[in-house]
Scaffold this active site. Structure first.
Site, PDB file in Angstrom:
ATOM      1  N   ASP B  97      24.095 -91.802 -68.347  1.00  0.00           N
ATOM      2  CA  ASP B  97      24.747 -90.616 -68.900  1.00  0.00           C
ATOM      3  C   ASP B  97      24.381 -89.412 -68.030  1.00  0.00           C
ATOM      4  O   ASP B  97      23.606 -89.532 -67.074  1.00  0.00           O
ATOM      5  CB  ASP B  97      24.366 -90.420 -70.373  1.00  0.00           C
ATOM      6  CG  ASP B  97      22.885 -90.219 -70.562  1.00  0.00           C
ATOM      7  OD1 ASP B  97      22.162 -90.055 -69.560  1.00  0.00           O
ATOM      8  OD2 ASP B  97      22.431 -90.230 -71.716  1.00  0.00           O
ATOM      9  N   SER B  98      24.922 -88.273 -68.351  1.00  0.00           N
ATOM     10  CA  SER B  98      24.737 -87.105 -67.480  1.00  0.00           C
ATOM     11  C   SER B  98      23.448 -86.365 -67.776  1.00  0.00           C
ATOM     12  O   SER B  98      23.020 -85.518 -67.005  1.00  0.00           O
ATOM     13  CB  SER B  98      25.896 -86.141 -67.693  1.00  0.00           C
ATOM     14  OG  SER B  98      25.790 -85.560 -68.997  1.00  0.00           O
ATOM     15  N   GLY B  99      22.832 -86.669 -68.902  1.00  0.00           N
ATOM     16  CA  GLY B  99      21.648 -85.935 -69.325  1.00  0.00           C
ATOM     17  C   GLY B  99      21.961 -84.850 -70.337  1.00  0.00           C
ATOM     18  O   GLY B  99      21.087 -84.402 -71.072  1.00  0.00           O
ATOM     19  N   PHE B 101      23.713 -84.706 -73.189  1.00  0.00           N
ATOM     20  CA  PHE B 101      23.587 -84.972 -74.620  1.00  0.00           C
ATOM     21  C   PHE B 101      22.130 -84.868 -75.070  1.00  0.00           C
ATOM     22  O   PHE B 101      21.829 -84.299 -76.117  1.00  0.00           O
ATOM     23  CB  PHE B 101      24.154 -86.355 -74.951  1.00  0.00           C
ATOM     24  CG  PHE B 101      24.149 -86.669 -76.413  1.00  0.00           C
ATOM     25  CD1 PHE B 101      25.127 -86.149 -77.252  1.00  0.00           C
ATOM     26  CD2 PHE B 101      23.158 -87.467 -76.974  1.00  0.00           C
ATOM     27  CE1 PHE B 101      25.127 -86.424 -78.616  1.00  0.00           C
ATOM     28  CE2 PHE B 101      23.151 -87.747 -78.334  1.00  0.00           C
ATOM     29  CZ  PHE B 101      24.132 -87.228 -79.150  1.00  0.00           C
ATOM     30  N   ASP B 151      28.597 -82.609 -69.482  1.00  0.00           N
ATOM     31  CA  ASP B 151      29.507 -81.982 -70.444  1.00  0.00           C
ATOM     32  C   ASP B 151      28.691 -81.252 -71.499  1.00  0.00           C
ATOM     33  O   ASP B 151      27.468 -81.364 -71.529  1.00  0.00           O
ATOM     34  CB  ASP B 151      30.426 -83.028 -71.104  1.00  0.00           C
ATOM     35  CG  ASP B 151      29.626 -84.062 -71.891  1.00  0.00           C
ATOM     36  OD1 ASP B 151      28.402 -84.178 -71.656  1.00  0.00           O
ATOM     37  OD2 ASP B 151      30.219 -84.779 -72.714  1.00  0.00           O
ATOM     38  N   GLN B 195      36.319 -84.145 -74.471  1.00  0.00           N
ATOM     39  CA  GLN B 195      35.689 -83.453 -75.594  1.00  0.00           C
ATOM     40  C   GLN B 195      36.803 -82.856 -76.469  1.00  0.00           C
ATOM     41  O   GLN B 195      37.975 -83.153 -76.281  1.00  0.00           O
ATOM     42  CB  GLN B 195      34.717 -82.383 -75.084  1.00  0.00           C
ATOM     43  CG  GLN B 195      33.423 -82.974 -74.495  1.00  0.00           C
ATOM     44  CD  GLN B 195      32.527 -83.622 -75.550  1.00  0.00           C
ATOM     45  OE1 GLN B 195      32.798 -83.569 -76.755  1.00  0.00           O
ATOM     46  NE2 GLN B 195      31.454 -84.264 -75.087  1.00  0.00           N
ATOM     47  N   GLY B 222      31.289 -86.839 -77.894  1.00  0.00           N
ATOM     48  CA  GLY B 222      31.245 -85.948 -79.037  1.00  0.00           C
ATOM     49  C   GLY B 222      31.746 -86.561 -80.332  1.00  0.00           C
ATOM     50  O   GLY B 222      32.094 -85.856 -81.274  1.00  0.00           O
ATOM     51  N   ASP B 272      28.256 -97.955 -76.049  1.00  0.00           N
ATOM     52  CA  ASP B 272      26.795 -98.022 -75.948  1.00  0.00           C
ATOM     53  C   ASP B 272      26.225 -97.539 -77.259  1.00  0.00           C
ATOM     54  O   ASP B 272      26.843 -96.711 -77.949  1.00  0.00           O
ATOM     55  CB  ASP B 272      26.274 -97.114 -74.826  1.00  0.00           C
ATOM     56  CG  ASP B 272      26.166 -95.665 -75.290  1.00  0.00           C
ATOM     57  OD1 ASP B 272      25.058 -95.251 -75.689  1.00  0.00           O
ATOM     58  OD2 ASP B 272      27.193 -94.955 -75.275  1.00  0.00           O
TER      59      ASP B 272
END
Lengths: 385, 385
Positions: B97-99, B101, B151, B195, B222, B272
């Site tokens: 993931d992008s980090g 969240f 995001d 989103q 989201g 996931d």
């Protein structure tokens, strides 16, 4: 030996080398190569290790704790579920202790009298009585291949009077245990436990008393409870020569690799210890080069495995950097990997000992092994792979 | 589609059945059968499960958390150690993931502005800045097969104004992420994230904006953040039909078996979730007959396994009584067994879904599966084996 036939020996000695011995102990659930290390499956589970890994690591026999199992889930319940092997899925030999040692160390409000030890469960506070007869009954319900007599273990240092009183009580309990065990099915075994603290003549008297009663094997208890290693080894030197050659000898609760190799050199055949799993949970690996603390920052960037020449896959493949990260992050996988790595090291050491004794090369094996430990970990300035 | 060639599709659709799809996504570290469930290897480890078990359970791809890994052990360190696969020993495909969240859910003093999100590490309080460019850089350092754009995810319920602002910011960050990703080696993939909260037209606008930028795959983010399942499914219904057919669709952070089978029926390809391992640690098993809480006393004497017909060995062989005992005793092995059992159930469900879609039988598979769940656990008055 004047033992009735059902107390026959199931132990076969293959070779001796000095005092060191190697042989095979045959139990209802399979054979045990000796010297044997028994990892501790305390409450019906090895902490952090699957049974298949315990087996794959070279383990022939594991230890279960009667104290834990009788309190939860209960011996009668395990019996109804087909015994410990069916219950847990460990389909090999199992030895259970008598429960006595952990009554002393874990329970509350314990009181020892001639008949039994009474205590309050550390789980729910329930009052429980454990007599020699009940301990054997519980161990037979569990379906343990090797049961231990109930004894009283005194923490060292202690007064000689206290040591002697506990030793004499343990001898009387030994006799009652032996009588209670006469209903056991064939093939199951009962071991007596030599007590006597750090007093040579008490140890000898205890051993002689047990031999008179007659057991399938003899344990040395009440050591590795705080005394120096030299005292432990001296007590083995007093006791082992008295014990019958055709019976296995089990040094309870021992120990480090160093303790075990010294004890084998003095005639010991069996060991148990929580160290491989407990130290594993604390980030420590046992290796050919001694203990390695993976918590140490020097491992953070080290791509090398713990030991490239280990026969155990995780020892050979997991990098120190990864193990360090897992330990620092509190990831369960770190404890899981180090626990299996440690059990595998212990079993690999036992394998080496058995081979060396078979070949009459125990002394050189011991020297070589000790030299490797003394070297310490391979230098971290070795060029990474 | 006007994507440059290096944003070619690595996704091949094999069959569709209604909205449900099955296919294959080819990554630098191997192929991923879709629909795919990705267990969460948060900080470079699956909690309580060995990598070989993750693989044996039928897992093609796992998820790693950029937030955790960048803070400890650090992306540059993992890169120096050969990337996530070399570091962890998981030798298959990995998505990170992008980090973003987890910055929102775990860190302290976070502040979002146009350029980046800044926060204090929950580990040591260090101030860290995470921009779309840095997120991509970190994910490329990790060697992730599939990177996610940074995001901003808004927790529901939320004001439309907040949802729209975050969606627009996420779109601008999507474009910067895509630019930053142009240095990636061939074969590596970047997914954009739709989103727009629970507002249909914002979801559609987000999806269209992302498609204009062009990604290897499209995630729906989201959702599963507190809204009812019906809202989640409605949002998928708004978005999925817009997304290009030749790109994989990933519903982030979902979910229960029920959520997944419904989402597949609406055109989702990837999932996931931490549930299999988290619920496993809490004593809950996912089975053909729904969730089973092993903590419940009714299992204490039950010798039956969770599901005799399961293809997974532990599901078939461990008795409920043993699992109950392990859970009640707090033995790590309980969490270990239930976590692998749950991952295996999730993967077995995915396998069933893929087969059903291939055979044009998804609808009947969904009905049959839901009927089994609705039945609840097999009655405990069935005669034990």
């Amino acid at each position: 030996m004047s033992l009735p036939s059902y107390f026959a020996s199931y132990f076969e000695l293959f070779a001796t080398d000095g005092q060191a011995r190697t042989g095979l102990l045959t139990t209802p659930h399979g054979a045990v190569r000796t010297p044997a290390f028994m990892p501790c499956g305390t409450a019906g589970a090895m902490k952090g290790v699957h049974w298949r890994e315990v087996r794959d690591a070279g383990t022939d026999i594991v230890l279960g704790n009667t104290y834990h199992l009788m309190l939860r889930p209960g011996a009668e319940r395990i019996a109804a579920l087909g015994g410990l092997q069916n219950f847990t899925g460990w389909n090999g030999p199992m030895l259970t202790d008598s429960g006595g040692f952990q009554v002393m160390s874990l329970s509350e409000l314990r009181k020892v009298n001639e008949n039994a030890v009474t205590f309050r469960s550390h789980i729910d506070g329930a009052r429980v009585e454990l007599s020699p007869e009940r301990s054997i009954e519980v161990q037979l319900l569990l379906g343990s291949d090797i049961a231990m007599q109930l004894d009283e273990c005194v923490r060292l240092p202690a007064e000689r009077g206290d040591i002697e009183r506990a030793m004499q009580l343990s001898l009387r309990w030994a006799e009652r245990s032996r009588r209670a065990f006469e209903t056991a099915p064939p093939g199951y075994m009962l071991f007596g436990i030599v007590q006597g603290g750090d007093v040579a003549e008490l140890r000898q008297a205890s051993a002689r008393g047990l031999i008179d009663i007659g057991f399938h094997g003899y344990a040395i208890g009440g050591l590795a409870v705080g005394e120096p290693q030299a005292v432990m080894l001296a007590m083995i030197d007093e006791v082992a020569p008295i014990l019958p050659n055709d019976r296995p000898r089990y040094l309870m609760g021992v120990g480090t690799p160093e303790d075990m190799i010294e004890a084998v050199g003095r005639g010991i055949d069996m060991f148990d210890c929580v160290m491989p799993t407990r130290n594993g949970r604390h980030g420590v690996a046992f290796t050919r080069f001694g203990q390695i603390n993976l918590r140490n920052a020097r491992h953070a960037d080290d791509p090398r495995p713990l030991d490239e020449e280990s026969p155990w896959p995780s020892t050979r493949s997991c990098s120190r950097a990864y193990l360090h990260h897992l330990v620092k992050s509190g990831e369960t996988l770190g404890a899981m990997l180090l626990s299996e790595i440690n059990i595998a090291y212990y079993q690999h050491l036992m394998h080496g000992i058995r081979e060396a004794v078979s070949q009459g090369a125990f002394e050189s094996f011991r020297e070589r092994t000790r030299a490797d430990w003394a070297k310490g970990d391979i230098a971290s300035d070795i060029v990474p792979r």
